[in-house]
Design a protein around this motif. Structure first.
Motif, short mmCIF file in Angstrom:
data_model
loop_
_atom_site.label_atom_id
_atom_site.label_comp_id
_atom_site.label_asym_id
_atom_site.label_seq_id
_atom_site.Cartn_x
_atom_site.Cartn_y
_atom_site.Cartn_z
N SER A 196 9.65 21.84 76.27
CA SER A 196 10.84 21.03 76.08
C SER A 196 12.00 21.67 76.83
CB SER A 196 11.16 20.93 74.58
OG SER A 196 12.47 20.44 74.39
N MET B 169 10.18 15.58 70.23
CA MET B 169 11.14 14.77 69.48
C MET B 169 10.42 13.54 68.93
SD MET B 169 14.91 13.47 70.75
CE MET B 169 15.45 15.09 71.25
N ALA C 87 16.37 13.51 64.64
CA ALA C 87 16.34 13.69 66.09
C ALA C 87 17.77 13.70 66.66
CB ALA C 87 15.51 12.59 66.74
#
Length: 840
Positions: free
Chosen positions: A718, A363, A497
């Protein structure tokens, strides 16, 4: 060619003067060198004279290469090839010589008449050729070819030396499986023969496949497990790329030595062994040049540039640390967050390194080049440190830092002068990080907090976006300065984001998205990571770099995808666009006309296929990321592919009840919802395509090994990847369950897919049902090492669900509590500090 075993050959060991009638007086026999081929391959029609040859040949079907070099990333189908590789290629690195040094007679020999020495037979025997055939299925791989060339060179040199010297002894090379790769009748030269460092993998058209799951998960020794421990981060450290995988296919230049480049020497041995690794930007080769594709880190066309990996910002001096400590002390956070205590300089640097090395690449909305810890607002710094503390497994401190950041955000938002349009960017970024911390904490109260301020964050994005448009229009088309561009690009990346985070909330919990695609209609997509991390020396070079970059708007990319035209954009933009397509699929499936609206579904399928094809022309990068995951490319691409597979599956299967049950964080409730979803998974031709996407998901884990991935995915992946994989594993296990229990016989396509999945695991790991095995192994992987508490919740749910698939009750004594690695919102004795959240 290999001789057919059915052809009888005269005995080579029989005397030449034997009577002609002798062979007729005894039963005919086959030559020992050509034994009967009674071991047949289970995948094709080949047959072999020895069972181990058959096993090696079958690895050409299973793509298993279980023997890995500990000094480079080469893998082999046989142990003797690995040993020979170590004794030749790595001889100068301390590799064991191929054979012992040959001792010569010290005494002088009496003169003897010189006669022409007989020519030595340089032919490989049949067994050798059969071994090569068994290991390569008719195609000799480059490493084997290199070994053959070395062998011939040794033999030729030894044959010439034999004309001058009489050897005292001829040592036989050791082979662990009691076979010899080469003819041992010819002695090798004394000492090790150095071989040039050749980039063999640059000649391969396809990457080397990784071994099957069972070859890693079942055979991992306890000694290796003991080396895999929790990660620790020191100031300035970066992750060490794994040593058990071939380096990425990039342009390499020989260094004239085996030593690593100075920038990589500090990485050696700094991290524990963690299995095959990708995305893998830091190759063990000293020199690498870019640009490279972020999809697979292969060399892309363009002027040669040095590949770099961003460095994590650090506190450089005690003066900077004292300044930060003084600023935070003035805020008196301790009054609202009991137990809050600012950490030491070394701890803060460790948290910063963990955030920027492990979380940021998934991110990337913060700008590492301009991020100065001593100048960053305290609210944002605490939010960053809370995420970094999670990745260093300091959950208690992570929770306190998270509460401290939330207290400061709350004080700012409660100010009577607060205006969402004039809201600073760092407040938006802090709120985003706090919401991410709470949403994936694995605790229901954290999710409630995130949902309560979701609308407020969306309003802050809208107001900040309006101000960005005003600034852009005021330039009247002129290029911005570097400083102005960093500010604007930071805003755009923060918006995207937030957009991606809201998309993940929809994917995980079936929450209605708070930001629509139309919000960013005319907004430029994010730039490449190379441009974002560019170190600018002057404005002229900056303007040239900006002019040469490819940046398009969201609308342009969207229209191209739905028209079937591939578009060129960055890795971050790739992640943004698959998020947009996922949300469009979600809206489509939630509409009442979804079953009749075949035109929209066709367009969505076309857009998804075009998105996948657009990966081939993704904007090249000179920034590489040293993370370990079974995918060669940037983490953003790895995450985008996970969302892509989930989106393809949602076109056929809707698991809305499972997602809604996950909101309340009860593993038994989630497992029950998974079990009740059986009727949602049908058996059809289209479902086989969905199962193929599910197979692609679990294959990533199987090829690297369940144990290896379980110990590394928490920090190197992630949280997006396990969240996307949850739906796929539920679909896969339910489809397998239907196949195992339905009365209708399986079709040929279904049987082929079933066996394809079955071959990922060895017999010892298979339960009574393959469907339960898939669920159990996925659950074990998720809760092995935990950073985000939501993965622990999913792991417990899958293990309970796997027991339901085999039809027996839980024997663990009592139901597991929804315990998480991330501290719960009601723990730590700081419930009173959360009363302020009611203001949201």
């Amino acid at each position: 060619p290999i001789l057919d075993s059915s052809i009888e050959m005269p005995d080579a060991a029989a005397p030449a003067a034997a009577p002609a009638a002798a062979p007729q007086s005894t039963p005919s026999r086959k030559t020992p060198g050509v034994p009967e081929k009674k071991y047949k391959c289970q995948f094709c029609n080949r047959a072999f004279s020895r069972s181990e040859h058959r096993s090696r040949h079958e690895r050409s079907h299973t793509k298993e290469r279980p023997f890995k070099c500990g000094k480079c990333r080469s893998t082999f189908v046989r142990r003797d090839l690995l040993l020979r590789h170590d004794r030749t290629v790595h001889a100068k690195d301390g590799g064991v010589p191929l054979v012992s040094e040959v001792k010569r007679r010290p005494a002088t020999k009496p003169p003897t008449p010189k006669t022409a020495p007989p020519k030595q037979n340089m032919e490989l025997d049949t067994a050798t050729l059969e071994q090569i055939e068994a290991s390569s299925d008719g195609m000799v791989d480059l490493e084997t070819a290199a070994m053959l060339m070395t062998d011939f060179h040794h033999k030729a040199t030894a044959a010439m030396a034999a004309q001058e010297n009489e050897l005292d002894e001829v040592p036989v090379p050791y082979s662990p499986d009691h076979t010899t790769m080469f003819d041992t009748s010819v002695p090798f030269m004394s000492g090790a023969l150095p071989m040039p460092q050749m980039p063999w993998d640059t000649f391969m058209s396809q990457p080397v496949n990784q071994p099957k799951a069972h070859s890693i998960s079942s055979n991992m020794s306890s000694s290796q497990d003991s080396h895999v421990s929790q990660l620790s981060f020191n100031s300035g450290n970066t992750l060490q790329p794994n040593q058990h995988q071939l380096p990425p296919l990039m342009e390499r230049y020989p260094s004239g030595g085996d030593a690593l480049a100075p920038g990589l020497q500090s990485l050696t041995g700094s991290m524990p062994l963690s299995g095959p690794g990708t995305p893998n930007g830091l190759s063990p080769w000293p020199f690498m040049t870019g640009p490279v594709s972020p999809v697979d880190y292969r060399r892309s066309p363009g002027p040669s540039q040095t590949l770099t990996s961003p460095k994590a910002p650090q506190i450089q001096s005690d003066e900077q640390y004292n300044h930060i400590h003084e600023q935070i002390s003035k805020l008196e956070i301790e009054r609202s967050a009991s137990g809050f205590q600012f950490q030491s300089r070394s701890d803060i640097n460790a948290y910063l390194a963990a955030y920027f090395n492990l979380f940021h690449h998934h991110m990337p909305f913060l700008h590492p080049e301009s991020f100065r810890p001593s100048e960053t607002p305290a609210v944002l710094l605490l939010a960053v440190l809370s995420i970094g503390a999670l990745y260093t497994f300091n959950q208690d401190q992570a929770y306190r830092l998270h509460i401290g950041s939330k207290v400061l955000v709350n004080e700012f938002l409660q100010n009577k002068d607060f205006d969402s349009r004039k809201c600073p960017l760092w407040i938006m970024q802090s709120t985003l990080l706090n919401m991410a911390f709470a949403s994936w904490s694995g605790d229901g109260k954290g999710l409630e907090f995130a949902c309560s301020i979701k609308g407020l964050l969306a309003q802050m994005v809208a107001g900040n976006l309006y101000e960005l448009k005003l600034r852009t229009d005021a330039r009247e088309g002129a290029l911005p300065t570097y400083e102005a561009w960093v500010e604007d690009e930071g805003c755009r990346r923060t918006y995207y984001a937030v957009y991606i985070f809201f998309g993940m909330l929809t994917l995980t919990y079936n929450h209605t998205p708070a930001i629509s695609f139309n919000e960013f209609d005319s907004l430029d997509l994010p730039s490449s990571e190379s441009l974002w991390n560019l170190q600018v020396s002057d404005e002229d070079s900056w303007r040239e770099s900006l002019t040469n970059s490819t940046i398009i708007t969201v609308r342009e990319a969207h229209d191209s995808l739905f028209q079937g035209e591939s578009a060129r954009y960055s890795a971050f933009a790739t992640r943004v666009m698959i998020n947009a397509l996922f949300l469009e699929v979600w809206y489509h499936k939630r509409s009442f006309d979804a079953l009749q609206d075949v035109v929209t579904e066709y367009k969505l399928r076309l857009a998804l296929e075009t998105w996948e094809h657009s990966l081939d022309i993704c904007e090249p990068e000179t920034i590489v990321v040293a993370l370990t995951a079974p995918h060669k490319g940037h983490p953003l691409i790895f995450n985008a592919m996970a969302v892509y597979r989930n989106t393809r599956a949602r076109l056929e299967v809707d698991l809305k009840p499972v997602q809604e049950a996950l909101r309340y964080h009860g593993p038994y409730e989630v497992a029950a919802a998974m079990t009740r979803a059986r009727d949602r998974v049908k058996r059809s031709q289209e479902m086989i395509k969905v199962v193929q996407e599910c197979f692609n998901c679990i294959e990533i884990v199987a090829l690297q090994g369940i144990k290896s991935v379980g110990k590394t995915c928490a920090t190197n992946w992630s949280i997006e990847h396990p969240l996307c994989g949850m739906d796929l594993m539920v679909i896969l296990s339910l489809w397998l369950y239907r196949l195992e229990n339905d009365e209708d016989p399986a079709t040929d396509e279904e049987l082929a897919m079933y066996n394809k999945i079955r071959n990922l695991f060895d017999d010892d790991s298979i339960d009574a049902k393959l469907s339960a095995t898939v669920a159990r192994l996925w659950g074990n992987m998720l809760d092995d090492v935990v950073v985000w508490g939501i993965s622990k919740l999913m792991g417990d749910s899958f293990k309970i669900y796997s027991q339901a698939l085999v039809g027996h009750e839980d024997d663990m004594g009592q139901r597991p509590s929804p315990s998480t690695s991330t501290p719960t919102m009601s723990s730590q004795g700081v419930v009173e500090s959360l009363e302020m959240e009611s203001a949201f």
